[in-house]
Design a protein around this motif. Structure first.
Motif, PDB file in Angstrom:
ATOM      1  N   ASN A 138      36.973  40.383  22.650  1.00 59.27           N
ATOM      2  CA  ASN A 138      38.131  40.071  21.806  1.00 59.27           C
ATOM      3  C   ASN A 138      38.754  38.733  22.171  1.00 59.27           C
ATOM      4  N   GLY A 139      37.924  37.835  22.717  1.00 58.49           N
ATOM      5  CA  GLY A 139      38.390  36.483  23.013  1.00 58.49           C
ATOM      6  C   GLY A 139      39.033  36.305  24.356  1.00 58.49           C
ATOM      7  N   GLU A 140      39.197  37.388  25.161  1.00 60.81           N
ATOM      8  CA  GLU A 140      39.864  37.239  26.447  1.00 60.81           C
ATOM      9  C   GLU A 140      39.193  38.117  27.485  1.00 60.81           C
ATOM     10  N   ASP A 141      39.065  37.595  28.721  1.00 64.76           N
ATOM     11  CA  ASP A 141      38.634  38.347  29.899  1.00 64.76           C
ATOM     12  C   ASP A 141      39.554  37.976  31.037  1.00 64.76           C
ATOM     13  N   GLU A 142      40.095  39.029  31.721  1.00 65.04           N
ATOM     14  CA  GLU A 142      41.011  38.761  32.822  1.00 65.04           C
ATOM     15  C   GLU A 142      40.211  38.449  34.087  1.00 65.04           C
ATOM     16  N   ILE A 143      40.624  37.366  34.788  1.00 65.45           N
ATOM     17  CA  ILE A 143      39.964  36.978  36.039  1.00 65.45           C
ATOM     18  C   ILE A 143      41.032  36.686  37.070  1.00 65.45           C
ATOM     19  N   LEU A 144      40.598  36.682  38.343  1.00 59.07           N
ATOM     20  CA  LEU A 144      41.458  36.363  39.473  1.00 59.07           C
ATOM     21  C   LEU A 144      40.988  35.023  40.044  1.00 59.07           C
ATOM     22  N   ILE A 145      41.914  34.080  40.172  1.00 52.35           N
ATOM     23  CA  ILE A 145      41.575  32.727  40.635  1.00 52.35           C
ATOM     24  C   ILE A 145      42.302  32.462  41.939  1.00 52.35           C
ATOM     25  N   VAL A 146      41.544  32.005  42.913  1.00 43.38           N
ATOM     26  CA  VAL A 146      42.102  31.597  44.211  1.00 43.38           C
ATOM     27  C   VAL A 146      41.696  30.141  44.451  1.00 43.38           C
ATOM     28  N   GLY A 147      42.668  29.300  44.750  1.00 44.53           N
ATOM     29  CA  GLY A 147      42.381  27.872  44.995  1.00 44.53           C
ATOM     30  C   GLY A 147      42.923  27.415  46.335  1.00 44.53           C
ATOM     31  N   VAL A 148      42.097  26.706  47.094  1.00 41.50           N
ATOM     32  CA  VAL A 148      42.526  26.156  48.398  1.00 41.50           C
ATOM     33  C   VAL A 148      42.078  24.682  48.463  1.00 41.50           C
ATOM     34  N   PRO A 149      42.849  23.819  49.074  1.00 41.22           N
ATOM     35  CA  PRO A 149      42.423  22.415  49.227  1.00 41.22           C
ATOM     36  C   PRO A 149      41.482  22.238  50.437  1.00 41.22           C
ATOM     37  N   TYR A 150      40.679  21.168  50.401  1.00 42.82           N
ATOM     38  CA  TYR A 150      39.885  20.844  51.587  1.00 42.82           C
ATOM     39  C   TYR A 150      39.874  19.313  51.726  1.00 42.82           C
ATOM     40  N   VAL A 160      38.860  23.750  46.246  1.00 46.05           N
ATOM     41  CA  VAL A 160      37.851  24.789  46.017  1.00 46.05           C
ATOM     42  C   VAL A 160      38.541  25.926  45.231  1.00 46.05           C
ATOM     43  N   PHE A 161      38.015  26.211  44.064  1.00 49.17           N
ATOM     44  CA  PHE A 161      38.532  27.311  43.221  1.00 49.17           C
ATOM     45  C   PHE A 161      37.455  28.379  43.099  1.00 49.17           C
ATOM     46  N   ILE A 162      37.860  29.597  43.438  1.00 46.44           N
ATOM     47  CA  ILE A 162      36.941  30.733  43.312  1.00 46.44           C
ATOM     48  C   ILE A 162      37.572  31.713  42.309  1.00 46.44           C
ATOM     49  N   SER A 163      36.803  31.988  41.288  1.00 46.41           N
ATOM     50  CA  SER A 163      37.277  32.944  40.273  1.00 46.41           C
ATOM     51  C   SER A 163      36.386  34.180  40.267  1.00 46.41           C
ATOM     52  N   GLN A 164      37.002  35.296  40.068  1.00 48.30           N
ATOM     53  CA  GLN A 164      36.259  36.563  40.045  1.00 48.30           C
ATOM     54  C   GLN A 164      36.786  37.424  38.896  1.00 48.30           C
ATOM     55  N   SER A 165      35.866  37.951  38.138  1.00 46.66           N
ATOM     56  CA  SER A 165      36.267  38.823  37.028  1.00 46.66           C
ATOM     57  C   SER A 165      36.854  40.134  37.557  1.00 46.66           C
ATOM     58  N   LEU A 166      37.919  40.582  36.905  1.00 54.94           N
ATOM     59  CA  LEU A 166      38.564  41.874  37.278  1.00 54.94           C
ATOM     60  C   LEU A 166      37.954  43.054  36.535  1.00 54.94           C
ATOM     61  N   LEU A 167      36.777  42.814  35.960  1.00 60.93           N
ATOM     62  CA  LEU A 167      36.108  43.903  35.239  1.00 60.93           C
ATOM     63  C   LEU A 167      35.826  45.078  36.151  1.00 60.93           C
ATOM     64  N   ALA A 168      35.410  44.783  37.380  1.00 67.09           N
ATOM     65  CA  ALA A 168      35.115  45.867  38.326  1.00 67.09           C
ATOM     66  C   ALA A 168      36.370  46.672  38.644  1.00 67.09           C
ATOM     67  N   VAL A 169      37.487  45.891  38.807  1.00 74.45           N
ATOM     68  CA  VAL A 169      38.746  46.595  39.081  1.00 74.45           C
ATOM     69  C   VAL A 169      39.117  47.491  37.904  1.00 74.45           C
ATOM     70  N   HIS A 170      38.960  46.928  36.679  1.00 71.40           N
ATOM     71  CA  HIS A 170      39.275  47.730  35.504  1.00 71.40           C
ATOM     72  C   HIS A 170      38.360  48.940  35.373  1.00 71.40           C
ATOM     73  N   GLU A 171      37.103  48.779  35.681  1.00 69.25           N
ATOM     74  CA  GLU A 171      36.169  49.912  35.629  1.00 69.25           C
ATOM     75  C   GLU A 171      36.568  50.978  36.639  1.00 69.25           C
ATOM     76  N   THR A 172      36.934  50.503  37.819  1.00 74.67           N
ATOM     77  CA  THR A 172      37.372  51.464  38.854  1.00 74.67           C
ATOM     78  C   THR A 172      38.621  52.210  38.399  1.00 74.67           C
ATOM     79  N   THR A 173      39.528  51.429  37.766  1.00 70.99           N
ATOM     80  CA  THR A 173      40.751  52.056  37.268  1.00 70.99           C
ATOM     81  C   THR A 173      40.448  53.082  36.186  1.00 70.99           C
ATOM     82  N   LYS A 174      39.462  52.765  35.314  1.00 72.24           N
ATOM     83  CA  LYS A 174      39.090  53.711  34.267  1.00 72.24           C
ATOM     84  C   LYS A 174      38.561  55.009  34.854  1.00 72.24           C
TER      85      LYS A 174
END
Length: 599
Positions: A138-150, A160-174
Motif C-alpha cells: 500500500n505504498g508504505e513499509d515501516e523500518i527502523l533507522i540507526v545512524g552513527v558518524p565515523y 553509517v546508516f543501518i535500516s532494518q524492516s520491522l516486518l519481523a516485529v510486526h509478524e511476531t506481534t501478529k
C-alpha cells in the motif's frame, strides 16, 4: 422470564463485561509492550551493528575491504548505507527486493537523519519508506533507522546508516496477538462458566426466597427457605424463615381474635353496626342484619346492594359524630320497636366512625302493655261485682227490700257476685303460681278412654240444653298414660265449656283423641262462630277477649285459656288454636309420653 431481567443474567453479564474489559485493556497494553520491547531490542542491535561498521570503516585504510567486510554483516531485512560526503555514498546489496532500501535522497529529505552528517549526532528513528518493488504494501513499509558518524580524517566525518524492516516485529506481534486472543477467548469461556455457576449458586437461595415470599402472599406459611451456606445469604434465609414463622403466628392470632370477635357479635342478642366516618356500614351481626333487611324491605330497596341506614339512624349518626357524645333513639319498624344506642368510635384522639347497638324492645313494650292492660282488666273485672255488692248491700241497709223474697233475691245476687270475685281471685293466684313455676303435678297412670268418657258425660246436660251434639272420638293404640288428671280435666273443661257457649243450636262439639309419635293428641273442635284471624295470636293471654259475640251468656274472667296453656306447658306439652270465622275453632293439645318415677 428474560435472562437479562433476572438476577442471574445481570450478575453473569456484569462479571463477563468486567472480565472482557480487563482482558481488552491487558491485551492492548501487552501488545504495545511486546512491540516496544522488540523494537527496542532491534534498535539496540542496530546501534551495536552501526558502531561495529563505524569502527571497521575507521580502522581500515582500504575502504573497499572495509565495505566488503561491512556488507557481510547484513541480512535480508538489514540494509547499510555508508556516506562519505554529499557526493560519495555506498549501499549494501539489497537481498530482498520486497524490503525497501534506505537511499541517500531519504537522508537529505529528513532533517533528523541529516543531523548525523551535519551535527555529528547518533540517531535512531522509525519511519515509513515507499517500496516500489512491493505493490501490496500500500505504498508504505515501516523500518527502523540507526545512524552513527565515523571519522574519515581529522576534519572530515562520514556517516553509517543501518535500516532494518520491522516486518519481523510486526509478524511476531501478529502471532502474539493470536495467542493472546486465543487465551482471552478461553478465559472468557471459563469466566462465563464460572460466572454463571457462581451467579446461579448465589441467586438460588434468592429465587427460593422469592418463591417462599409468593407463597406467603398466598397465605401458605409453612414454606421454608433452604439454608445452603453460613454466609450473609444463609443468615438472610434464617431471618426469612423466622419472619415467616412470626408472620404465621401473628396471622393466626389475628384470625383467632377476628373469629372470637365474630363469634361474640354473632352470639349477641342485640344488633351491632359499625360505621366509618362517611356513614358506610363496615360490620354487622345477624340481629342488625334483620333490622336492616326489615328497613330495606319496607323501603322497597335491594337488600343485597344497599348499605344505607334508615334516615332517623343516619341523622343520629351525624349528631354523634358532630357532638362526639352518645345518643339514643327509638324507632318502629315493621311492627317492632327498636332502641338504637350509638356511640362515637375513636382512633386515638379523633373520631373515625361510630358503633350502634340495636335492641329489639318489642317484647318489653308488649309486656309493659300487658302489665298496664292487666291492671286495667283486673280493675274492670273487679269493679262490676264490687259495684253490685255495694249497691245491693246499700239496698239492704236502706230497707229497700220490703219482702223476704226480695231480700233473698238481693242476698243471692250478693252471694253470686262474691263467688265471681272469689273465682277471679283464685284464677289470678293460680295463674301467678303457674307462671312463677310453682305448679305441682300429681302424675298418675289413668285410662284415657275412661277419663274422656267422664268429661263427656259431665257436659252432656249442658249440650242438650243448648241443643248441641257433643261426642267423643277415641283412636288409641295405648290407653294408659301418665298425667295429672285433675289439671288436664280443668283444661278440657275450659275448652269444652267455651266451645259449647260459642256454638249455635244444632251445632257440634267433638273431643278427638289419637296417638302421636311421641305422646297423645287431644283436640276440641266446634262448629261455632270462630275467632277472627287477627285475634288468634293473643287468645292465650290474660284477660284477652276477642269478639264480643264470644262473651255472651256466661261471662268469663278471660284467664281460662292462659291457665290452660300453663298447665299444658307444665306437662312439657303444647297447645295450639286454629279457627275460621263462621266455620268453627279447633284447640289442639299435645302431651308427651311420660313414665312414673319408681321409688
Amino acid at each position: 422470564m428474560i435472562l437479562w431481567r433476572s438476577v442471574v443474567g445481570k450478575l453473569w453479564g456484569t462479571i463477563l463485561l468486567l472480565v472482557c474489559f480487563v482482558l481488552f485493556v491487558l491485551t492492548i497494553l501487552m501488545l504495545e509492550f511486546i512491540e516496544n520491547y522488540h523494537v527496542a531490542e532491534a534498535e539496540e542491535e542496530l546501534a551495536q551493528l552501526a558502531n561495529k561498521v563505524s569502527a571497521i570503516m575507521e580502522s581500515h585504510e582500504d575502504q573497499q575491504l572495509a565495505r566488503s567486510i561491512t556488507w557481510e554483516l547484513t541480512d535480508e531485512l538489514t540494509h547499510i548505507l555508508i556516506i562519505k560526503d554529499g557526493d560519495t555514498y555506498w549501499n549494501s546489496p539489497n537481498l530482498d527486493k520486497e524490503i525497501p532500501a534506505l537511499e541517500f535522497a531519504d537522508i537529505e529529505k529528513d532533517p533528523d537523519l541529516a543531523a548525523v552528517l551535519t551535527k555529528d549526532q547518533n540517531i535512531s528513528k522509525r519511519t515509513n519508506l515507499v517500496n516500489p518493488n512491493n505493490p501490496l504494501a500500500n505504498g508504505e513499509d515501516e523500518i527502523l533507522i540507526v545512524g552513527v558518524p565515523y571519522k574519515i580524517s581529522e576534519h572530515d566525518n562520514g556517516a553509517v546508516f543501518i535500516s532494518q524492516s520491522l516486518l519481523a516485529v510486526h509478524e511476531t506481534t501478529k502471532y502474539t496477538t493470536k495467542y493472546i486472543i486465543l487465551a482471552a477467548g478461553i478465559a472468557i469461556i471459563l469466566t462465563t462458566i464460572f460466572a454463571f455457576f457462581l451467579s446461579t449458586r448465589i441467586t438460588y437461595p434468592l429465587r427460593k426466597m422469592k418463591e417462599v415470599a409468593q407463597n406467603l402472599a398466598r397465605g401458605k406459611f409453612d414454606m421454608k427457605v433452604p439454608i445452603m451456606s453460613n454466609d450473609e445469604i444463609g443468615e438472610l434465609g434464617i431471618a426469612f424463615n423466622q419472619m415467616g414463622r412470626q408472620l404465621k403466628f401473628h396471622i393466626n392470632a389475628l384470625n383467632q381474635e377476628k373469629e372470637h370477635l365474630s363469634n361474640i357479635l354473632s352470639s349477641m342478642a342485640d344488633g351491632v353496626i359499625t360505621l366509618n366516618i362517611n356513614g358506610t356500614i363496615l360490620v354487622t351481626n345477624p340481629p342488625a342484619e334483620r333490622f336492616l333487611q326489615a328497613w330495606y324491605y319496607e323501603q322497597g330497596m335491594n337488600i343485597q346492594t344497599s348499605e344505607e341506614l334508615p334516615p332517623e339512624a343516619n341523622d343520629l349518626f351525624h349528631l354523634v359524630v358532630n357532638t362526639e357524645k352518645e345518643q339514643v333513639l327509638e324507632i318502629s319498624l315493621q311492627g317492632r320497636s327498636w332502641v338504637i344506642l350509638m356511640s362515637p368510635l375513636y382512633n386515638q384522639s379523633y373520631v373515625r366512625g361510630a358503633v350502634a347497638v340495636l335492641r329489639d324492645m318489642t317484647e318489653e313494650r308488649r309486656l309493659d302493655k300487658l302489665r298496664k292492660d292487666f291492671i286495667a282488666n283486673v280493675s274492670h273485672e273487679l269493679r262490676t261485682p264490687i259495684s253490685m255488692l255495694q249497691g245491693y248491700s246499700e239496698a239492704i241497709v236502706d230497707d229497700i227490700a220490703s219482702t223476704d223474697d226480695e231480700k233473698k233475691e238481693i242476698a243471692q245476687v250478693i252471694h253470686d257476685e262474691s263467688l265471681r270475685m272469689g273465682r277471679l281471685v283464685n284464677d289470678l293466684l293460680d295463674l301467678a303460681r303457674m307462671e312463677a313455676g310453682h305448679i305441682s303435678l300429681n302424675l298418675e297412670e289413668i285410662s284415657v278412654p275412661n277419663f274422656i268418657d267422664k268429661i263427656n258425660r259431665k257436659f252432656q246436660g249442658l249440650a242438650k240444653e243448648k241443643i248441641i251434639s257433643l261426642k267423643a272420638d277415641i283412636d288409641l293404640d295405648e290407653t294408659i298414660y301418665v298425667l295429672d288428671a285433675d289439671k288436664i280435666e280443668q283444661v278440657l273443661t275450659n275448652l269444652i265449656d267455651n266451645a259449647i257457649r260459642h256454638t249455635s243450636e244444632n251445632g257440634t262439639v267433638s273431643i278427638v283423641v289419637s296417638n302421636n309419635e311421641n305422646g297423645i293428641s287431644l283436640k276440641v273442635q266446634d262448629s261455632g262462630s270462630g275467632i277472627p284471624e287477627e285475634d288468634l295470636p293473643f287468645v292465650f293471654e290474660r284477660f284477652y277477649k276477642a269478639d264480643k259475640a264470644r262473651t255472651r251468656g256466661r261471662a268469663g274472667t278471660g284467664l281460662g285459656l292462659a291457665i290452660a296453656k300453663n298447665i299444658v306447658e307444665a306437662h312439657q306439652g303444647k297447645i295450639q288454636v286454629h279457627s275460621k270465622i263462621g266455620e268453627g275453632t279447633t284447640f289442639s293439645i299435645f302431651l308427651p309420653r311420660k313414665k312414673l318415677d319408681s321409688d
